[in-house]
Design a protein around this motif. Structure first.
Motif, PDB file in Angstrom:
ATOM      1  N   GLN A  13       0.840  -1.191   0.000  1.00 47.76           N
ATOM      2  CA  GLN A  13       0.000   0.000   0.000  1.00 47.76           C
ATOM      3  C   GLN A  13       0.885   1.255   0.000  1.00 47.76           C
ATOM      4  OE1 GLN A  13      -2.726  -0.365   3.315  1.00 47.76           O
ATOM      5  NE2 GLN A  13      -4.168  -1.566   2.082  1.00 47.76           N
ATOM      6  N   ALA A  14       0.308   2.338  -0.455  1.00 51.76           N
ATOM      7  CA  ALA A  14       1.027   3.613  -0.453  1.00 51.76           C
ATOM      8  C   ALA A  14       1.512   3.937   0.956  1.00 51.76           C
ATOM      9  CB  ALA A  14       0.129   4.720  -0.977  1.00 51.76           C
ATOM     10  N   LYS A  87       4.787   5.311  -3.403  1.00 50.01           N
ATOM     11  CA  LYS A  87       3.631   5.985  -3.988  1.00 50.01           C
ATOM     12  C   LYS A  87       3.086   5.143  -5.131  1.00 50.01           C
ATOM     13  CE  LYS A  87       5.906  10.464  -3.186  1.00 50.01           C
ATOM     14  NZ  LYS A  87       6.365  11.724  -3.839  1.00 50.01           N
ATOM     15  N   ALA A  88       1.850   5.412  -5.501  1.00 51.33           N
ATOM     16  CA  ALA A  88       1.251   4.669  -6.606  1.00 51.33           C
ATOM     17  C   ALA A  88       2.081   4.824  -7.882  1.00 51.33           C
ATOM     18  CB  ALA A  88      -0.180   5.146  -6.831  1.00 51.33           C
ATOM     19  N   GLU A  89       2.672   5.986  -8.060  1.00 49.01           N
ATOM     20  CA  GLU A  89       3.457   6.226  -9.271  1.00 49.01           C
ATOM     21  C   GLU A  89       4.789   5.487  -9.281  1.00 49.01           C
ATOM     22  OE1 GLU A  89       2.049   8.523  -7.262  1.00 49.01           O
ATOM     23  OE2 GLU A  89       3.343  10.312  -7.079  1.00 49.01           O
ATOM     24  N   ASP A  90       5.138   4.818  -8.208  1.00 47.57           N
ATOM     25  CA  ASP A  90       6.322   3.969  -8.190  1.00 47.57           C
ATOM     26  C   ASP A  90       6.042   2.589  -8.779  1.00 47.57           C
ATOM     27  OD1 ASP A  90       7.066   5.342  -4.976  1.00 47.57           O
ATOM     28  OD2 ASP A  90       8.023   5.874  -6.880  1.00 47.57           O
ATOM     29  N   THR A  91       4.775   2.314  -9.064  1.00 43.90           N
ATOM     30  CA  THR A  91       4.413   1.030  -9.640  1.00 43.90           C
ATOM     31  C   THR A  91       5.116   0.829 -10.983  1.00 43.90           C
ATOM     32  OG1 THR A  91       2.266   0.961  -8.549  1.00 43.90           O
ATOM     33  CG2 THR A  91       2.506  -0.333 -10.571  1.00 43.90           C
ATOM     34  N   THR A 121       4.145  -3.186  -7.172  1.00 41.65           N
ATOM     35  CA  THR A 121       2.835  -2.581  -7.348  1.00 41.65           C
ATOM     36  C   THR A 121       2.441  -1.890  -6.051  1.00 41.65           C
ATOM     37  OG1 THR A 121       2.188  -4.307  -8.919  1.00 41.65           O
ATOM     38  CG2 THR A 121       0.424  -2.972  -7.953  1.00 41.65           C
ATOM     39  N   VAL A 122       2.120  -0.603  -6.157  1.00 46.72           N
ATOM     40  CA  VAL A 122       1.746   0.179  -4.984  1.00 46.72           C
ATOM     41  C   VAL A 122       0.299   0.606  -5.147  1.00 46.72           C
ATOM     42  CG1 VAL A 122       2.306   2.147  -3.538  1.00 46.72           C
ATOM     43  CG2 VAL A 122       4.124   1.000  -4.828  1.00 46.72           C
ATOM     44  N   SER A 123      -0.530   0.185  -4.232  1.00 47.73           N
ATOM     45  CA  SER A 123      -1.944   0.543  -4.291  1.00 47.73           C
ATOM     46  C   SER A 123      -2.181   1.806  -3.474  1.00 47.73           C
ATOM     47  CB  SER A 123      -2.806  -0.599  -3.768  1.00 47.73           C
ATOM     48  OG  SER A 123      -2.529  -0.840  -2.396  1.00 47.73           O
ATOM     49  N   SER A 124      -3.058   2.652  -3.984  1.00 46.84           N
ATOM     50  CA  SER A 124      -3.314   3.936  -3.304  1.00 46.84           C
ATOM     51  C   SER A 124      -4.567   3.844  -2.454  1.00 46.84           C
ATOM     52  CB  SER A 124      -3.447   5.047  -4.338  1.00 46.84           C
ATOM     53  OG  SER A 124      -4.475   4.745  -5.258  1.00 46.84           O
TER      54      SER A 124
END
Length: 124
Positions: A13-14, A87-91, A121-124
């Motif tokens: 998770q974020a 962060k989600a954008e690190d996915t 995968t980073v979920s927001s």
């Protein structure tokens, strides 16, 4: 034959952390600069961080400065990427690479040998 193998990716998770590892065989590890790269869907591969041979000087992309730390354990021929405050954008798919030049830094024209990648995968 040089082999580069990444591990440690996953779904988080974020705000959480992950540590990626990369083991290298087939070369004298401490003689070679190492890098972490990533590629998100529909985007070009970008360099995240690099660590030189010899002095272990590091460079990082602005997008990860203060959150990601690259390090190396020369005795174990292993490269790490500690990723905090994700962060989600690190996915992305994260790739480890060894510069086949001997005693190279993180500049010039590296000759990268790539691993197969590990998904983050980073979920927001």
């Amino acid at each position: 034959q040089v082999q580069v193998v990444e591990s440690g990716g996953g779904l988080v998770q974020a705000g959480e952390s992950l540590r990626l590892s990369c083991t290298v065989s087939g070369l004298t590890f401490d003689e070679h600069a190492m890098g972490w790269f990533r590629q998100a869907p529909g985007k070009e591969r970008e360099q995240v961080s690099c660590i030189s041979s010899r002095r272990g000087t590091t460079t990082s992309a602005d997008s990860v400065k203060g959150r990601f730390t690259i390090s190396r354990d020369n005795a174990k021929s292993t490269l790490f990427l500690q990723m905090n405050s994700l962060k989600a954008e690190d996915t992305a798919m994260y790739y480890c690479a060894a510069d086949l030049r001997i005693w190279g830094g993180c500049s010039g024209t590296p000759s990268w040998r790539w691993g197969q990648g590990t998904q983050v995968t980073v979920s927001s």
